[in-house]
Scaffold this active site. Structure first.
Site, PDB file in Angstrom:
ATOM      1  N   HIS A  62     -14.328   2.504 -17.208  1.00 38.65           N
ATOM      2  CA  HIS A  62     -15.128   2.783 -16.286  1.00 38.65           C
ATOM      3  C   HIS A  62     -15.030   2.180 -14.892  1.00 38.65           C
ATOM      4  O   HIS A  62     -15.883   1.939 -14.248  1.00 38.65           O
ATOM      5  CB  HIS A  62     -16.690   2.092 -16.770  1.00 38.65           C
ATOM      6  CG  HIS A  62     -16.921   2.608 -17.985  1.00 38.65           C
ATOM      7  ND1 HIS A  62     -17.790   4.056 -18.243  1.00 38.65           N
ATOM      8  CD2 HIS A  62     -17.003   2.167 -19.280  1.00 38.65           C
ATOM      9  CE1 HIS A  62     -18.004   4.210 -19.463  1.00 38.65           C
ATOM     10  NE2 HIS A  62     -17.449   3.230 -20.291  1.00 38.65           N
TER      11      HIS A  62
ATOM     12  N   SER B 229      -0.436   8.025   8.730  1.00 40.95           N
ATOM     13  CA  SER B 229      -1.404   8.294   9.562  1.00 40.95           C
ATOM     14  C   SER B 229      -1.149   8.064  10.954  1.00 40.95           C
ATOM     15  O   SER B 229      -0.269   7.209  11.161  1.00 40.95           O
ATOM     16  CB  SER B 229      -2.489   7.059   9.301  1.00 40.95           C
ATOM     17  OG  SER B 229      -3.487   7.037  10.246  1.00 40.95           O
TER      18      SER B 229
END
Length: 447
Positions: A154, A277
């Site tokens: 999870h 980037s």
């Protein structure tokens, strides 16, 4: 720049491969249709349906570079899928042979058989890449059989596992796709020759002999019955291919997550020229892994469209059948691009074992503690006590050891620092051994 990303000179390398273009390019498609037409003529001559001399003249066109512009113009003017090509071929043949080109055939005989040949070529590339990827994963799993890392459920830290366990899980899944492809090959690679409505009536009592010779010459299986409106072979291939791509996406997505800066356990190999980037020079973006996830999404959508083609009306239904002409190549481009990128991703994977150990140090040995306390207190009582202790420790900022002093023995508490990944290493061994036995009977070639 071309309109579609697959054909883009700038971006096409992210959505297709040079090999997928060799299969699905316009020139390749025309050459494949020509091969089917030539083979049909040769099979017809073998069965005494057309003169041997005519088949030889038609066979001389094999591999010819046909004028695509002329074929395209005639296709537009006639509104027929193959008539432009047939007219062009007839002009290249002697008058005595031109009447025998495409003799008694229909568009679907050519297009379906050509599509099966595409499936054969694309499937061979997919098999090769999955085979090589499985081999790389098996070797990494063997190397990292006992490399400890945090298991997560999870999205949260859970309990210790070995990195080899994760790798073996990936390899085991890829192995099942190889098994599916091997088992389905004989179902998929089947020729099509049915004539007008599948009855082969044009060829009289020689229809089945002709179909057998036609399929044999193309190294395809002969169907028991014409499958003009039965599209399950195409749909099954599409779904297996999309499932394989989605398994690659599971691997890529995991690598995508584990190379997050705050986790840092894995990294994609990058080249010196790679720019993460323009505005944030420190970034190292997960280009391959995120693209694989994207390609798998496309493949799933495309396979669903091809499943719609199963609902055919009567003996031919262009509303569904011709969807395949557009969607099937796009599916294969997506899947083959994902497979090629996955090989690059896994073979260039950078593994930070120090980061794995660091993150694992934040994993409490609650499963081990629950196991040893259960033997004394019973599983459910031990679980309740531990859950309450962990909750109180987090809220009150109190050490777990002090909270458990009245419930756990010193021997039990001494195991809190223990790294126990249970049977992970033994399961890695089982996957490696089973894959080794299977691969010893297979090869890199899809056969």
């Amino acid at each position: 720049m071309d309109a579609h990303m697959i054909d883009s000179k700038i971006f096409g390398h992210r959505w297709s491969t040079p090999e997928s273009h060799e299969i699905f390019g316009e020139t390749a498609r025309v050459a494949r249709w020509l091969e089917v037409i030539v083979t049909l003529a040769e099979a017809q001559a073998e069965c005494g349906i057309i003169p041997v001399a005519a088949a030889e003249d038609i066979g001389a066109l094999r591999g010819a570079e046909l004028p695509l512009d002329r074929i395209a113009e005639r296709t537009r003017s006639t509104g027929h899928s193959t008539l432009g090509m047939i007219q062009t071929l007839r002009e290249l043949l002697p008058a005595t042979s031109s009447e025998y080109v495409y003799f008694g055939a229909t568009v679907q005989d050519v297009s379906d058989t050509a599509q099966v040949l595409e499936m054969k070529a694309g499937g061979a590339l997919l098999w090769r890449d999955l085979w090589m990827l499985e081999g790389a994963l098996i070797e990494l799993a063997r190397q990292h059989r006992e490399t400890p890392m945090a298991g997560r459920t999870h999205g949260q830290l859970g309990a210790p596992i070995s990195f080899g366990f994760k790798l073996a899980s990936w390899a085991d899944e890829i192995g099942r796709h190889l098994e599916r492809m091997r088992g389905a090959r004989s179902r998929w690679l089947v020729g099509q020759l049915g004539g007008a409505v599948g009855a082969l009536a044009f060829f009289g009592n020689r229809g089945l002999d002709l179909r057998a010779a036609f399929c044999r010459r193309l190294s395809l299986r002969e169907p028991a019955i014409s499958w003009l409106s039965c599209r399950d072979r195409i749909a099954e291939f599409a779904h297996v291919a999309a499932m394989a791509a989605t398994s690659l996406a599971r691997i890529a997505n995991e690598i995508y997550v584990l190379q997050r800066s705050e986790i840092g356990e894995l990294r994609e190999r990058s080249q010196n020229a790679t720019v993460g980037s323009i505005t944030m020079p420190h970034k190292r973006n997960p280009e391959r892994s995120e693209q694989i996830v994207t390609l798998a999404q496309l493949a799933r959508a495309q396979s669903n469209i091809l499943t719609d083609s199963l609902v055919h009306e009567h003996e031919r239904d262009g509303r569904h059948w011709k969807i395949e002409w557009s969607v099937f190549p796009t599916l294969c481009h997506s899947v083959l691009a994902a497979a090629a990128m996955s090989r690059e991703l896994v073979c260039g994977l950078e593994i930070d074992m120090a980061a794995m150990r660091r993150n694992l140090s934040n994993v409490p040995a609650s499963e081990h503690l629950l196991s040893v306390m259960s033997a004394r207190l019973g599983k459910h009582r031990a679980q309740m006590l531990l859950q309450e202790a962990y909750r109180a420790g987090a809220e009150e900022k109190v050490s777990l050891t002090s909270l458990l002093q009245g419930f756990a023995t010193q021997h039990e508490l001494s195991g809190l620092a223990r790294v126990d990944f249970g049977s992970c290493a033994l399961m890695v061994d089982r996957v490696v051994e089973a894959a080794g036995r299977r691969r010893a009977l297979e090869s890199e070639c899809w056969q």
